[in-house]
Write a protein that holds these residues in place. Sequence first.
Motif, short mmCIF file in Angstrom:
data_model
loop_
_atom_site.label_atom_id
_atom_site.label_comp_id
_atom_site.label_asym_id
_atom_site.label_seq_id
_atom_site.Cartn_x
_atom_site.Cartn_y
_atom_site.Cartn_z
N ALA A 1 0.83 -1.21 0.00
CA ALA A 1 0.00 0.00 0.00
C ALA A 1 0.86 1.26 0.00
O ALA A 1 0.57 2.24 -0.70
N ILE B 1 1.85 9.53 -5.55
CA ILE B 1 2.23 10.88 -5.11
C ILE B 1 3.40 11.40 -5.92
O ILE B 1 3.44 12.56 -6.33
N ALA C 1 0.91 4.11 -2.95
CA ALA C 1 0.63 5.50 -2.62
C ALA C 1 1.83 6.39 -2.93
O ALA C 1 1.68 7.50 -3.47
N ASP C 2 3.03 5.91 -2.62
CA ASP C 2 4.23 6.70 -2.86
C ASP C 2 4.44 6.92 -4.36
O ASP C 2 4.83 8.01 -4.79
#
Length: 515
Positions: free
Chosen positions: A496, A504, A500-501
Amino acid sequence: MSVEDPAKGNEKTRPAPPGPETTADDEVTTAERTPDDRAASGPSPAAGGRTSARAGLRPLVLRLHFYAGLLVAPFLLVAAATGLLYAASFQIEKAVYAHELRVPVGEATVPLARQVEAALDAHPDGTLTAVWPSAEDGATTRVLLSDPSVDEDKSLAVFVNPYTGEVRGALESYGGSGALPFRAWVSGLHSNLNLGEPGRLYSEIAASWLWVVALGGLLLWIGRRRTARGSGRVRGLLLPERGATGRRRTMSWHGAVGIWAVLGLVFLSATGLTWSTYAGENIDVLRTELRGATPAVTATLDGGDAGGGHGDDHSGHGDAGGREHADGQGKDIGIDRVYEIAEERKLTGGPIEIAAPSEEGTAYVVKQTDKHWPVHLDAVAVHPATGEVTDELRFADHPLLAKLTRWGIDAHQGLAFGLVNQLLLMGLALGLILLIVWGYVMWWQRRPTQDRRLRLGRPMPRGAWRRVPLPVLLPLLVAAAVAGWLIPLLGIPLAAFLVADTLIGATARRRAAGG
């Protein structure tokens, strides 16, 4: 082991030269910056190139260590605080329940059957499940009953003076270690916050990530000290730096305490996972495949008749029938004879448990419960009508993996070495609490201070994995995948975070390109 943020200042601030408050290792140099950072700080002359294995891995470990420490630290803090209390609960239990646990030493003990009868007379609704005979001078006998007054997963422990047959009291008892109410409550707090099965997620997350954070911190601390020479290098690894101030002083204490605690923390992580919900299930499957499952003595009798052909006369042993048979009358050899057989098989001389036949067609099971090193955990099954030993299991015959699991769990619980074990666990728990606090302090000390806004330090820039050499990166990815499968609450949060990283980072690049 820490929530250290390796980068000081904001992205547009030039790194300061090494000095009393910072070292070259603390900074994100121009060569370490990624495409995500160039949008803010300009092009990097070394962008896009892969470096040596050590130089490439360090930024990756820094970023993982920072985020893992930051996000998992609250779980670890709770686990450490409750673990500290649990390690102390053994001695607290002895003091709080001294009336039930200890009696004046008498000249001779009364028969075990009379002690069981006294317990059943005091609690007529109870059904006998097991007896823990007094194992040392001055210790009470513990008669365990299945009783309507306690939950199904617990027993009612009736404490009997072995010299007089007097009932000293009764308390709820839980688990194989016979935890009484206070220790059972603390144990539940440590394992699941006393929230039941959903609460176990917190402790499994803590155990799943503790070894990652601890080993990552070890690699980073050794890397920081690689330039020192001779005895100064060893001292710098093992002891805090003299005369250091500010963040450097915090990091010095954090690293020195961490390197002393790292093996213990990894041990707690590994042993904690063995009885976790998801990783524990995978570990059990793996142990079974490797023929390392823990064996158990067989209580089922051939033909399914415990009464030697007398059928229903023996069913319900420990209720009305159990009280009639406990003194050796009728069709049951009696618990005193069972104890004598255990003596003949050299199972006595320490704490033992005599489990009553649970139903028709089952035997008495006598097993040693001495988990102090060296352990005594042999077991026999005894036919209730004939006294024949129908099965026997010696701990020496357990598979090596089963022995290692047993030793590891007992040491994790503070049982293996008694008070010394408990003190070591308290020291580890206190050390982990300090490491977490120092980690957050370093994060705060890392914050930009050139403006007066309230800000925290930033993490290692994205893209560190791109600089890891492929011969190192590929095995690392395979190892991460295997670890993530075996330890789901490590793999799922890690996946996860990576997703997400990445999202972003892609958003930041689009904004930089559009600006």
